[in-house]
Enzyme design. Structure first.
Site, PDB file in Angstrom:
ATOM      1  N   GLU A  68      14.347  25.947  97.942  1.00 37.26           N
ATOM      2  CA  GLU A  68      14.770  25.083  96.845  1.00 37.26           C
ATOM      3  C   GLU A  68      14.206  23.676  97.002  1.00 37.26           C
ATOM      4  OE1 GLU A  68      16.726  26.894  98.712  1.00 37.26           O
ATOM      5  OE2 GLU A  68      17.893  28.261  97.452  1.00 37.26           O
ATOM      6  N   ARG A 271      12.573  34.806 108.805  1.00 38.15           N
ATOM      7  CA  ARG A 271      13.142  33.814 107.887  1.00 38.15           C
ATOM      8  C   ARG A 271      13.955  32.776 108.649  1.00 38.15           C
ATOM      9  NH1 ARG A 271      14.713  30.251 105.539  1.00 38.15           N
ATOM     10  NH2 ARG A 271      15.492  30.034 103.413  1.00 38.15           N
ATOM     11  N   ASN A 337      10.214  34.568  98.412  1.00 36.85           N
ATOM     12  CA  ASN A 337       9.184  34.057  97.508  1.00 36.85           C
ATOM     13  C   ASN A 337       7.812  34.685  97.790  1.00 36.85           C
ATOM     14  OD1 ASN A 337       7.597  32.519  95.830  1.00 36.85           O
ATOM     15  ND2 ASN A 337       7.807  30.636  97.005  1.00 36.85           N
TER      16      ASN A 337
END
Length: 437
Positions: A68, A271, A337
């Site tokens: 974000e 991640r 993404n």
């Protein structure tokens, strides 16, 4: 739930905050805030500022974590170009590091206050933002209500509602309406997201596309990259990026299945890099030789796995290969993404659980730049096929880069939507040059 009961539940939440969360939470369907913040800055989570507020207009941006944050950076730069001060809050140490590296002193960074009345009230009384801009799916009831009470315009940009969240909101329509009516504007990623926001009571709603398409490709240190490429030489490579638990083991299994046929090097980028020790131990126990980025281990001919257990170096890892499996899609849900690997010239493989990036994957797959796999066996076959077929790999890479170009435009649309709120602040900023108080 009736509208009157919804208002009552929200008033209880406003009054009691976390203390009443176990009571009101089941009605609201909201998660409590997690603190992955720097312990030395913990007071920021309770609304205590650690730096001075500048004079003049101030826009408060909030982005939960790295993805974000990266998405709103071009938007922040546009606001700063107009001379308006920016306060950016994030929720994790990782995102704070990204802010420091990408924006430096050009913005004020604070950890986001807890979504309880004392913390958010203290935060708002100190900072007095002229406009609040939230990214993607950051719906915090106390924050939204307190901003509304102070008549501070709040806009949701790059907005999305997941397949999982939408039914929960629909079961609490009165509460949804009481919350979403506080938004001056919702700028959604897709028509599907826009329809969902309208259903839940948000007005007005417009569609921009995905801001993540309009960000720059992640950078890489050229000297470090050159050093690793010299060590890899002519070995074939593939990367499993943004992986979640179970997907690192899957990547290890793919490596073992293909190692003898291809002599490949597998790059794994979890991640959550803090899982690096556990991942390295798991892979080593399976007989694989692991080199870790955090330890500056060299990539020798015997290295099986290069573990990218660092923050903010995705640009490095993706430039070391032309094949990328994007995680949180095989054994976890939601997806990650796929646009960064497409930008940096990778053929993309993914599991099928990509609900949070559905539109991006649909466009990439439609143009032939992304392929979906059902299981580890199909992943291994996909990696092997792309390694052995240069023409197909190059076609997928070119299609991905063309698709990214076609998808651009979200930043321009978002700025246009924000102009009624930003333009008055631009005038105000010119009348009141920025100073710190």
């Amino acid at each position: 739930m009736s509208r009157r009961l919804a208002r009552f539940a929200l008033s209880l939440y406003r009054w009691g905050g976390v203390a009443l969360y176990p009571i009101v939470g089941p009605y609201l369907g909201f998660r409590a805030a997690k603190g992955k913040e720097d312990r030395s800055r913990r007071r920021e989570r309770y609304g205590f500022a650690s730096v001075a507020r500048p004079t003049g207009p101030l826009v408060w941006f909030h982005a939960a974590s790295v993805g974000e944050t990266m998405a709103v950076i071009p938007l922040i730069k546009e606001v700063r170009r107009r001379g308006i001060a920016v306060l950016l809050t994030t929720g994790t140490i990782t995102s704070a590091k990204v802010v420091r590296e990408r924006l430096g002193p050009d913005v004020i960074h604070q950890y986001v206050p807890l979504d309880v009345k004392p913390a958010i009230s203290r935060f708002l009384e100190y900072w007095h933002p002229d406009l609040a801009i939230m990214a993607e799916s950051e719906i915090w009831p106390m924050t939204i209500l307190e901003l509304g009470k102070r008549h501070i315009p709040q806009v949701l940009v790059n907005g999305r509602i997941s397949d999982r969240s939408f039914p929960r909101w629909k079961r609490r329509m009165s509460i949804a309406d009481a919350i979403f009516e506080n938004f001056a504007l919702v700028i959604a990623q897709s028509e599907l997201d826009a329809d969902r926001f309208r259903t839940l009571g948000a007005l007005p709603v417009m569609v921009s596309g995905n801001l993540k398409v309009d960000t720059d490709a992640p950078p890489a240190d050229s000297a470090v990259l050159r050093g690793y490429l010299d060590q890899i030489r002519d070995r074939r490579t593939w990367a499993a990026i943004s992986t979640f638990e179970g997907e690192e083991a899957a990547a290890g299994n793919v490596h073992r299945a293909l190692k003898e046929r291809t002599g490949l090097l597998t790059i794994i980028v979890p991640r959550h890099p803090e899982r690096g020790d556990a991942i390295a131990d798991m892979l080593t126990a399976r007989g694989l030789k692991v080199a870790r980025r955090t330890l500056n281990d060299p990539l020798t001919p015997e290295t099986d796995i290069f573990l990218g257990d660092t923050i903010g170096e995705m640009g490095l890892y993706l430039r070391m290969t032309e094949i990328a499996f994007v995680g949180r899609s095989l054994f976890a849900e939601g997806g990650q993404n796929p646009l960064e690997p497409a930008m940096l010239g990778c053929a993309i493989l993914s599991g099928g659980n990509v609900q949070n990036f559905r539109e991006s994957y649909q466009q990439l797959a439609r143009n032939g730049s992304a392929k979906m796999v059902r299981d580890v066996e199909m992943l291994a076959k996909g990696v092997h096929y792309l390694m052995m077929n240069d023409d197909m790999r190059k076609q997928m890479i070119e299609a991905g880069q063309e698709t990214v170009q076609e998808m651009r435009g979200a930043l321009r649309a978002t700025i246009k939507g924000l102009e009624p709120y930003i333009n008055p602040l631009t005038v105000k900023a010119r009348l009141h040059p920025r100073q710190t108080s």
